[in-house]
Motif scaffolding. Structure first.
Motif, PDB file in Angstrom:
ATOM      1  N   ILE B 141       9.595 -29.345  33.721  1.00 47.31           N
ATOM      2  CA  ILE B 141      10.074 -29.656  32.368  1.00 47.31           C
ATOM      3  C   ILE B 141      10.943 -30.911  32.360  1.00 47.31           C
ATOM      4  O   ILE B 141      10.801 -31.762  31.482  1.00 47.31           O
ATOM      5  N   VAL B 142      11.823 -31.048  33.351  1.00 48.00           N
ATOM      6  CA  VAL B 142      12.701 -32.226  33.395  1.00 48.00           C
ATOM      7  C   VAL B 142      11.900 -33.539  33.448  1.00 48.00           C
ATOM      8  O   VAL B 142      12.158 -34.448  32.655  1.00 48.00           O
ATOM      9  N   PRO B 143      10.909 -33.658  34.354  1.00 47.20           N
ATOM     10  CA  PRO B 143      10.109 -34.891  34.343  1.00 47.20           C
ATOM     11  C   PRO B 143       9.375 -35.113  33.028  1.00 47.20           C
ATOM     12  O   PRO B 143       9.267 -36.256  32.564  1.00 47.20           O
ATOM     13  N   LEU B 144       8.874 -34.025  32.399  1.00 48.87           N
ATOM     14  CA  LEU B 144       8.171 -34.178  31.115  1.00 48.87           C
ATOM     15  C   LEU B 144       9.106 -34.754  30.066  1.00 48.87           C
ATOM     16  O   LEU B 144       8.732 -35.658  29.304  1.00 48.87           O
ATOM     17  N   ILE B 145      10.347 -34.236  30.010  1.00 44.16           N
ATOM     18  CA  ILE B 145      11.305 -34.722  29.019  1.00 44.16           C
ATOM     19  C   ILE B 145      11.621 -36.185  29.274  1.00 44.16           C
ATOM     20  O   ILE B 145      11.623 -37.017  28.359  1.00 44.16           O
ATOM     21  N   SER B 146      11.860 -36.521  30.529  1.00 41.63           N
ATOM     22  CA  SER B 146      12.253 -37.895  30.817  1.00 41.63           C
ATOM     23  C   SER B 146      11.100 -38.863  30.544  1.00 41.63           C
ATOM     24  O   SER B 146      11.291 -39.992  30.132  1.00 41.63           O
ATOM     25  N   GLU B 147       9.852 -38.384  30.730  1.00 36.95           N
ATOM     26  CA  GLU B 147       8.711 -39.273  30.516  1.00 36.95           C
ATOM     27  C   GLU B 147       8.420 -39.488  29.035  1.00 36.95           C
ATOM     28  O   GLU B 147       8.186 -40.606  28.593  1.00 36.95           O
ATOM     29  N   GLY B 150      12.444 -39.754  26.989  1.00 38.73           N
ATOM     30  CA  GLY B 150      13.435 -40.683  27.529  1.00 38.73           C
ATOM     31  C   GLY B 150      14.655 -39.979  28.055  1.00 38.73           C
ATOM     32  O   GLY B 150      14.738 -38.749  28.053  1.00 38.73           O
ATOM     33  N   GLY B 151      15.596 -40.746  28.540  1.00 35.64           N
ATOM     34  CA  GLY B 151      16.810 -40.168  29.104  1.00 35.64           C
ATOM     35  C   GLY B 151      16.573 -39.718  30.528  1.00 35.64           C
ATOM     36  O   GLY B 151      15.487 -39.903  31.089  1.00 35.64           O
ATOM     37  N   PRO B 152      17.582 -39.087  31.125  1.00 35.10           N
ATOM     38  CA  PRO B 152      17.469 -38.686  32.526  1.00 35.10           C
ATOM     39  C   PRO B 152      16.574 -37.463  32.734  1.00 35.10           C
ATOM     40  O   PRO B 152      16.175 -37.195  33.861  1.00 35.10           O
ATOM     41  N   GLY B 153      16.275 -36.724  31.691  1.00 31.91           N
ATOM     42  CA  GLY B 153      15.470 -35.509  31.849  1.00 31.91           C
ATOM     43  C   GLY B 153      16.346 -34.287  32.038  1.00 31.91           C
ATOM     44  O   GLY B 153      16.183 -33.300  31.342  1.00 31.91           O
ATOM     45  N   ASN B 154      17.294 -34.366  32.994  1.00 32.46           N
ATOM     46  CA  ASN B 154      18.281 -33.303  33.125  1.00 32.46           C
ATOM     47  C   ASN B 154      19.143 -33.341  31.878  1.00 32.46           C
ATOM     48  O   ASN B 154      19.958 -34.242  31.735  1.00 32.46           O
ATOM     49  N   SER B 155      18.972 -32.370  30.997  1.00 34.21           N
ATOM     50  CA  SER B 155      19.597 -32.542  29.689  1.00 34.21           C
ATOM     51  C   SER B 155      19.830 -31.218  28.997  1.00 34.21           C
ATOM     52  O   SER B 155      19.365 -30.175  29.440  1.00 34.21           O
ATOM     53  N   LEU B 156      20.563 -31.296  27.889  1.00 34.05           N
ATOM     54  CA  LEU B 156      20.772 -30.132  27.043  1.00 34.05           C
ATOM     55  C   LEU B 156      19.430 -29.561  26.595  1.00 34.05           C
ATOM     56  O   LEU B 156      19.250 -28.340  26.550  1.00 34.05           O
ATOM     57  N   LEU B 157      18.456 -30.434  26.309  1.00 32.10           N
ATOM     58  CA  LEU B 157      17.152 -29.958  25.842  1.00 32.10           C
ATOM     59  C   LEU B 157      16.473 -29.091  26.910  1.00 32.10           C
ATOM     60  O   LEU B 157      15.931 -28.022  26.607  1.00 32.10           O
ATOM     61  N   ALA B 158      16.534 -29.543  28.167  1.00 30.08           N
ATOM     62  CA  ALA B 158      15.929 -28.756  29.250  1.00 30.08           C
ATOM     63  C   ALA B 158      16.595 -27.388  29.345  1.00 30.08           C
ATOM     64  O   ALA B 158      15.920 -26.366  29.537  1.00 30.08           O
ATOM     65  N   VAL B 159      17.934 -27.374  29.198  1.00 29.68           N
ATOM     66  CA  VAL B 159      18.668 -26.098  29.222  1.00 29.68           C
ATOM     67  C   VAL B 159      18.173 -25.196  28.109  1.00 29.68           C
ATOM     68  O   VAL B 159      17.889 -24.008  28.319  1.00 29.68           O
ATOM     69  N   ILE B 160      18.061 -25.780  26.883  1.00 32.26           N
ATOM     70  CA  ILE B 160      17.652 -24.975  25.734  1.00 32.26           C
ATOM     71  C   ILE B 160      16.258 -24.387  25.943  1.00 32.26           C
ATOM     72  O   ILE B 160      16.024 -23.205  25.692  1.00 32.26           O
ATOM     73  N   VAL B 161      15.328 -25.211  26.421  1.00 35.79           N
ATOM     74  CA  VAL B 161      13.955 -24.730  26.612  1.00 35.79           C
ATOM     75  C   VAL B 161      13.926 -23.573  27.607  1.00 35.79           C
ATOM     76  O   VAL B 161      13.345 -22.518  27.355  1.00 35.79           O
ATOM     77  N   LEU B 162      14.598 -23.749  28.758  1.00 33.19           N
ATOM     78  CA  LEU B 162      14.593 -22.694  29.768  1.00 33.19           C
ATOM     79  C   LEU B 162      15.247 -21.420  29.253  1.00 33.19           C
ATOM     80  O   LEU B 162      14.717 -20.322  29.413  1.00 33.19           O
ATOM     81  N   LEU B 163      16.430 -21.575  28.635  1.00 35.41           N
ATOM     82  CA  LEU B 163      17.133 -20.391  28.146  1.00 35.41           C
ATOM     83  C   LEU B 163      16.305 -19.651  27.115  1.00 35.41           C
ATOM     84  O   LEU B 163      16.265 -18.420  27.104  1.00 35.41           O
ATOM     85  N   SER B 164      15.613 -20.403  26.244  1.00 39.72           N
ATOM     86  CA  SER B 164      14.853 -19.722  25.192  1.00 39.72           C
ATOM     87  C   SER B 164      13.739 -18.892  25.808  1.00 39.72           C
ATOM     88  O   SER B 164      13.443 -17.797  25.341  1.00 39.72           O
ATOM     89  N   VAL B 165      13.117 -19.398  26.888  1.00 41.52           N
ATOM     90  CA  VAL B 165      12.083 -18.594  27.542  1.00 41.52           C
ATOM     91  C   VAL B 165      12.705 -17.371  28.205  1.00 41.52           C
ATOM     92  O   VAL B 165      12.152 -16.275  28.170  1.00 41.52           O
ATOM     93  N   MET B 166      13.908 -17.559  28.799  1.00 46.59           N
ATOM     94  CA  MET B 166      14.489 -16.462  29.564  1.00 46.59           C
ATOM     95  C   MET B 166      15.021 -15.334  28.683  1.00 46.59           C
ATOM     96  O   MET B 166      15.073 -14.188  29.125  1.00 46.59           O
ATOM     97  N   ILE B 167      15.438 -15.637  27.448  1.00 43.68           N
ATOM     98  CA  ILE B 167      15.925 -14.548  26.593  1.00 43.68           C
ATOM     99  C   ILE B 167      14.798 -13.926  25.776  1.00 43.68           C
ATOM    100  O   ILE B 167      14.992 -12.913  25.112  1.00 43.68           O
ATOM    101  N   LEU B 168      13.610 -14.527  25.855  1.00 46.38           N
ATOM    102  CA  LEU B 168      12.474 -14.017  25.083  1.00 46.38           C
ATOM    103  C   LEU B 168      12.170 -12.531  25.363  1.00 46.38           C
ATOM    104  O   LEU B 168      12.037 -11.749  24.414  1.00 46.38           O
ATOM    105  N   PRO B 169      12.070 -12.112  26.641  1.00 47.03           N
ATOM    106  CA  PRO B 169      11.748 -10.694  26.901  1.00 47.03           C
ATOM    107  C   PRO B 169      12.754  -9.729  26.278  1.00 47.03           C
ATOM    108  O   PRO B 169      12.360  -8.690  25.741  1.00 47.03           O
ATOM    109  N   THR B 170      14.047 -10.079  26.343  1.00 46.38           N
ATOM    110  CA  THR B 170      15.080  -9.230  25.738  1.00 46.38           C
ATOM    111  C   THR B 170      14.800  -9.045  24.255  1.00 46.38           C
ATOM    112  O   THR B 170      14.795  -7.925  23.739  1.00 46.38           O
ATOM    113  N   ILE B 171      14.569 -10.165  23.568  1.00 51.29           N
ATOM    114  CA  ILE B 171      14.352 -10.098  22.120  1.00 51.29           C
ATOM    115  C   ILE B 171      13.073  -9.323  21.812  1.00 51.29           C
ATOM    116  O   ILE B 171      13.048  -8.452  20.944  1.00 51.29           O
TER     117      ILE B 171
END
Lengths: 278, 308
Positions: B141-147, B150-171
């Motif tokens: 995901i980080v390389p996809l975002i950076s490509e 733009g930006g470094p890729g390591n970002s708030l957006l990457a955090v949001i995407v991962l977290l949203s997948v990880m809380i999905l089963p709970t919901i």
């Protein structure tokens, strides 16, 4: 029904299917990525050899051994206390202040994130009880962490035992303890075993709490007091400190295969258990 | 042989004292949870609070500078609180529509055979370890975002995407359960009034399961705030207030896990202080869940029409 209402109904249905498919697609994306990049690197050598950056050996055998150690010790601690506590809640307790306090504690413990357990284990088991970075510290920490899950699920298993069996046992003059040991626990055993299996999965996947209590040494553990690095901590260390994708993907795939296997067994088993009941 | 053993137990257990001793042993096991919760709270505060006090509560929570290893160290964690909150809010916004759709699909739309195949998938999703999610995020995901963005890729957006997948089963799991417990009478009532299937889902089932769905979201929030290992690999670890979702961040959990290994005693206490703040957030989440489940219990005794 008017035409536009039918359209609206259909549109909502499409949206629901699309969103659900997106979630499913993400799961398969992760799994296929792991398999494609990890599977070619899982060799017999990789699983059975040691890890040493300086000698250029990059196996995962010590990590697997450490993981198994931590799983067994945690399971013994949390299994015994968890089943005892569940028996108390399901068979002995009467509604009252003690039970409400216990339930409040269990609910609160469920919500606490693993890193807080890690901090607690780091200061309490490692520093105050002087257990150091060791398999025992990590197992005690993890036992506290999985305890709410073990207790709640075991209690459900005990409560699902047919009342008639218990009443029959009492009618024959058996005491409460005798009934619990010979009727309720054996009847609930299959469900309790699936609970334990799920717990194994949770322990194997845990990183933050283990990282703070078991350390990151990549030797074979010599006993319960030696420190070690579990497979999940190994993945973290590789990801953080080396750039070796192949190795890391292989370790991640080994861990995911182990956990999927557990889930598969649990699913099959609970289907059988539920079928037997009807 | 076995029979004889059991009979002996039967005789033994007739002994009242023995029964009582075992009962107390069971009770003590159950009380371990209470001791643990107390110990966790006490030790966390005992270790973390003195450091917060020395820095000053306001300076600690609202301080913008985090530089613990400088000659004149500063310990402000506001950027990290902000990052945790922003990541969680973003994840919830992404995850709720998807999770709720999947829950509706499993509870009411999909044929049973398909639902029986999909449910284990949800379990597997919650079974994948967070460090594996993190590594996937780091390498894919980080390389996809950076490509593409733009930006470094390591970002708030990457955090949001991962977290949203990880809380999905709970919901998904908890929402599905509460959708299933909606009384069948009010669903049939809705059909009898001429409502279509999706109208029934949207206007009857979801409102009736409302408190369960809300608690699933709150539980998801709790998981997202406390998530460490996935976040630490993709967040970039810069303790700054992000100007956009493409900037690097450092949530509270990442702060604790990153610096623990090389912290001197005071720095370590400050990290425990970060844990105290995190603990407060989790406590707030727990209180909300308790209130919600209290409300749900109230609904149970009401006649079904109360829900409409």
């Amino acid at each position: 029904m008017p035409y536009w209402r039918k359209c609206k109904d259909f549109a909502v249905k499409i949206i629901i299917w699309l969103f659900s498919l997106a979630a499913l697609a993400f799961l398969f994306w992760i799994l296929s990525d792991l398999i494609i990049k990890g599977l070619p690197n899982i060799t017999f050598d990789y699983i059975t050899s040691e890890y040493n950056e300086y000698k250029g050996i990059n196996g995962i055998a010590p990590m697997i051994v450490t993981t198994l150690w931590i799983i067994s010790v945690t399971l013994i601690i949390s299994g015994v206390t968890g089943v005892f506590a569940a028996v108390y809640l399901a068979e002995y307790s009467r509604p009252g202040p003690i039970v409400s306090v216990i339930r409040f504690a269990l609910e609160s413990l469920t919500g606490i994130p693993s890193i807080i357990y890690g901090l607690f284990g780091y200061i309490f088991f490692k520093s105050i009880l002087k257990l150091g970075f060791s398999i025992l510290s990590a197992s005690l920490t993890l036992a506290v962490m999985v305890l709410p899950f073990v207790i709640r699920s075991t209690e459900n298993a005990l409560r699902s035992v047919n009342r008639l069996y218990r009443d029959g046992s009492f009618a024959l003059g058996a005491t409460k303890l005798y009934t619990v040991m010979n009727i309720t626990l054996p009847c609930a055993a299959p469900r309790i075993i699936t609970v334990m299996l799920l717990t194994v999965g949770r322990i194997a996947g845990e990183t933050a709490a283990v990282y703070f209590t078991a350390g990151t040494v990549y030797r074979y553990p010599e006993g319960i007091m030696s420190s070690g690095r579990t497979l999940s901590v190994h993945i973290y260390m590789l990801a953080k400190e080396t750039g070796n994708y192949d190795e890391t993907y292989a370790a991640a795939l080994v861990l995911v295969i182990f956990i999927s296997l557990i889930h598969f067994i649990v699913n099959t088993a609970s289907r059988v258990i539920n079928a037997e009941r009807i | 042989m076995r029979r004889g053993g059991q009979d002996r137990l039967l005789i033994k257990t007739r002994n009242r004292k023995w029964e009582k001793v075992i009962e107390i042993l069971f009770l003590l096991s159950a009380l371990i949870s209470v001791f643990s919760l107390t110990a966790i709270t006490v030790y966390l505060f005992a270790k973390g609070f003195p450091a917060i006090w020395e820095i000053g509560i306001m300076n600690f929570i609202f301080g913008m500078e985090w530089n613990p290893t400088a000659d004149n160290p500063s310990y402000g964690i506001f950027p990290m609180i902000y990052a945790s909150a922003a990541g969680t809010v973003g994840a919830v916004f992404l995850s709720v529509p998807v999770g709720l759709s999947a829950a509706v699909l499993l509870a009411a739309v999909a044929p049973p055979s398909l639902a029986n195949f999909l449910r284990p998938c949800v379990d597997l999703m919650s079974g994948i370890p967070s460090v594996v999610y993190g590594y996937f995020g780091l390498t894919v995901i980080v390389p996809l975002i950076s490509e593409y963005l733009g930006g470094p890729g390591n970002s708030l957006l990457a955090v949001i995407v991962l977290l949203s997948v990880m809380i999905l089963p709970t919901i998904i799991k908890i929402s599905e359960n509460s959708l299933r417990t909606v009384p069948v009478e009010i669903i049939q009532g809705s059909y009898a009034l001429g409502a279509a299937k999706m109208e029934t889902v949207l206007k009857v089932m979801i409102p009736a399961a409302g408190s369960g769905i809300l608690s699933s979201i709150v539980l998801g929030i709790g998981r997202a705030i406390g998530e460490t290992m996935a976040v630490i690999l993709v967040c970039g670890n810069a303790a700054q207030i992000p100007r956009s979702v493409l900037d690097m961040v450092r949530p509270m959990t990442a702060n604790i896990a990153l610096e623990m290994s090389y912290a001197d005693p005071f720095h370590e206490s400050v990290l425990f202080g970060t844990g105290v703040v995190l603990f407060m957030f989790i406590a707030a989440v727990n209180i909300v869940i308790n209130v919600l489940s209290g409300n749900a219990a109230k609904f149970k005794d009401k006649p079904p029409h109360y829900l409409l």
